[in-house]
Design a protein around this motif. Structure first.
Motif, PDB file in Angstrom:
ATOM      1  N   TRP A 103       0.815  -1.210   0.000  1.00  0.00           N
ATOM      2  CA  TRP A 103       0.000   0.000   0.000  1.00  0.00           C
ATOM      3  C   TRP A 103       0.849   1.261   0.000  1.00  0.00           C
ATOM      4  O   TRP A 103       0.442   2.290  -0.545  1.00  0.00           O
ATOM      5  CB  TRP A 103      -0.977  -0.035   1.170  1.00  0.00           C
ATOM      6  CG  TRP A 103      -2.115  -0.962   0.884  1.00  0.00           C
ATOM      7  CD1 TRP A 103      -2.280  -2.236   1.345  1.00  0.00           C
ATOM      8  CD2 TRP A 103      -3.232  -0.707   0.032  1.00  0.00           C
ATOM      9  NE1 TRP A 103      -3.426  -2.788   0.832  1.00  0.00           N
ATOM     10  CE2 TRP A 103      -4.036  -1.868   0.025  1.00  0.00           C
ATOM     11  CE3 TRP A 103      -3.639   0.392  -0.724  1.00  0.00           C
ATOM     12  CZ2 TRP A 103      -5.214  -1.961  -0.704  1.00  0.00           C
ATOM     13  CZ3 TRP A 103      -4.812   0.315  -1.457  1.00  0.00           C
ATOM     14  CH2 TRP A 103      -5.585  -0.841  -1.444  1.00  0.00           C
ATOM     15  N   TYR A 141      -4.595   0.976  -6.885  1.00  0.00           N
ATOM     16  CA  TYR A 141      -5.380   0.272  -5.870  1.00  0.00           C
ATOM     17  C   TYR A 141      -5.527  -1.206  -6.229  1.00  0.00           C
ATOM     18  O   TYR A 141      -5.443  -2.081  -5.358  1.00  0.00           O
ATOM     19  CB  TYR A 141      -6.769   0.910  -5.747  1.00  0.00           C
ATOM     20  CG  TYR A 141      -6.867   2.020  -4.735  1.00  0.00           C
ATOM     21  CD1 TYR A 141      -5.962   3.075  -4.734  1.00  0.00           C
ATOM     22  CD2 TYR A 141      -7.880   2.048  -3.790  1.00  0.00           C
ATOM     23  CE1 TYR A 141      -6.052   4.109  -3.827  1.00  0.00           C
ATOM     24  CE2 TYR A 141      -7.985   3.078  -2.864  1.00  0.00           C
ATOM     25  CZ  TYR A 141      -7.073   4.100  -2.893  1.00  0.00           C
ATOM     26  OH  TYR A 141      -7.180   5.122  -1.982  1.00  0.00           O
ATOM     27  N   CYS A 164     -11.215  -2.986  -9.184  1.00  0.00           N
ATOM     28  CA  CYS A 164     -10.417  -1.777  -9.427  1.00  0.00           C
ATOM     29  C   CYS A 164      -9.988  -1.684 -10.884  1.00  0.00           C
ATOM     30  O   CYS A 164     -10.089  -0.608 -11.510  1.00  0.00           O
ATOM     31  CB  CYS A 164      -9.175  -1.768  -8.526  1.00  0.00           C
ATOM     32  SG  CYS A 164      -9.496  -1.556  -6.771  1.00  0.00           S
ATOM     33  N   ALA A 192     -12.483   1.000  -1.251  1.00  0.00           N
ATOM     34  CA  ALA A 192     -11.710   1.607  -0.177  1.00  0.00           C
ATOM     35  C   ALA A 192     -12.536   1.733   1.106  1.00  0.00           C
ATOM     36  O   ALA A 192     -12.167   1.179   2.145  1.00  0.00           O
ATOM     37  CB  ALA A 192     -11.175   2.983  -0.595  1.00  0.00           C
TER      38      ALA A 192
END
Length: 208
Positions: A103, A141, A164, A192
Motif C-alpha cells: 500500500w 489500488y 479496481c 476503499a
C-alpha cells in the motif's frame, strides 16, 4: 547450573512459538488508512462532480488547490494513522509488513504519476491528461489489493482488485464526461471505504 541453559532454550522456543501464533492470527491493519483515503478523496470527488455540473463556481487553479488540499489533509491524517497502526500488536508480522509495503508503493505510485501529469500540463498547457488520474488511482489500488489478497490468501481481496481494474477501464471510457466523477466516487466506496470498514471490524474482533 546446568538447568539454566535448558530453561533459556525452552523460553526462546516459547517466544518464537508466540510470534508464529501472532503472525498466523494477526489481522490486516490497513483498514483505517483506506477509510481515510475514501473520505478525503471521496469528498473532493463529490465537489468536483458538482463543479462539472455547474453547481459550484470553481475552476482552474481553484480546482487544483482543492485536490492539493485533500491530499495534504489525507497526508496529515495518514501520519497519525501509521503511528497508531505501528503501535498495534501484529503490525510487524511478515504479512502486515508485506501488505504495508504494497500500500505504500500504491501511494507513492499515485503521487509520482500525479507529478508526471502535472509536469506535462505545466510544460504543454494541455491539462486533458489529468482526466485520467482517477483511472491511474484505480490501477494502483488494484495492484495493492491483488498483492494483499495473495499475501493473506483472501479471495475477496483479489476480487476487489479485479473491480479496481474494471473500474479503471470504465473511468478511461468516461474520462471526459461528468460521469467519471460518479464512477470514481462509487469505486472509492466499493474498493476503499467498505473494505476498509470491514478490515477495521475484523481487527477490532481479533483484538477483543
Amino acid at each position: 547450573m546446568s538447568q539454566h541453559p535448558q530453561a533459556d532454550v525452552h523460553g526462546d522456543i516459547a517466544y518464537l512459538k508466540s510470534l508464529a501464533e501472532e503472525g498466523r492470527h494477526a489481522p490486516v491493519l490497513v483498514g483505517p488508512i483506506l477509510v481515510a483515503a475514501a473520505i478525503w478523496f471521496g469528498a473532493a470527488t463529490a465537489v468536483q462532480w458538482l463543479i462539472a455540473l455547474g453547481r459550484v463556481p470553481l475552476s482552474g487553479w481553484g480546482v487544483m488547490w482543492m485536490w492539493v488540499g485533500a491530499g495534504v489533509g489525507f497526508a496529515a491524517l495518514l501520519y497519525v494513522l501509521i503511528r497508531k497502526v505501528d503501535a498495534r500488536s501484529g503490525s510487524q508480522t511478515k504479512d502486515n509488513v508485506a501488505i504495508g509495503a504494497a500500500w505504500s508503493a500504491c501511494g507513492y505510485s499515485i503521487f509520482g504519476l500525479w507529478l508526471v501529469l502535472m509536469a506535462f500540463g505545466l510544460s504543454t498547457g494541455n491539462w486533458a491528461t489529468m482526466s485520467l488520474m482517477p483511472a491511474v488511482v484505480m490501477i494502483a489500488y488494484g495492484a495493492a489489493w491483488m498483492i494483499t489478497g495473495q499475501v493473506v490468501r483472501q479471495g475477496w481481496m483479489m476480487l476487489t482488485g479485479a473491480v479496481c481494474f474494471a473500474g479503471a477501464a470504465a473511468l478511461g471510457w468516461f474520462a471526459f464526461t461528468h460521469w467519471t466523477y460518479v464512477i470514481y466516487l462509487v469505486l472509492l466506496i466499493c474498493v476503499a471505504l467498505l473494505p476498509g470498514l470491514h478490515l477495521m471490524k475484523l481487527a477490532a474482533r481479533a483484538r477483543g
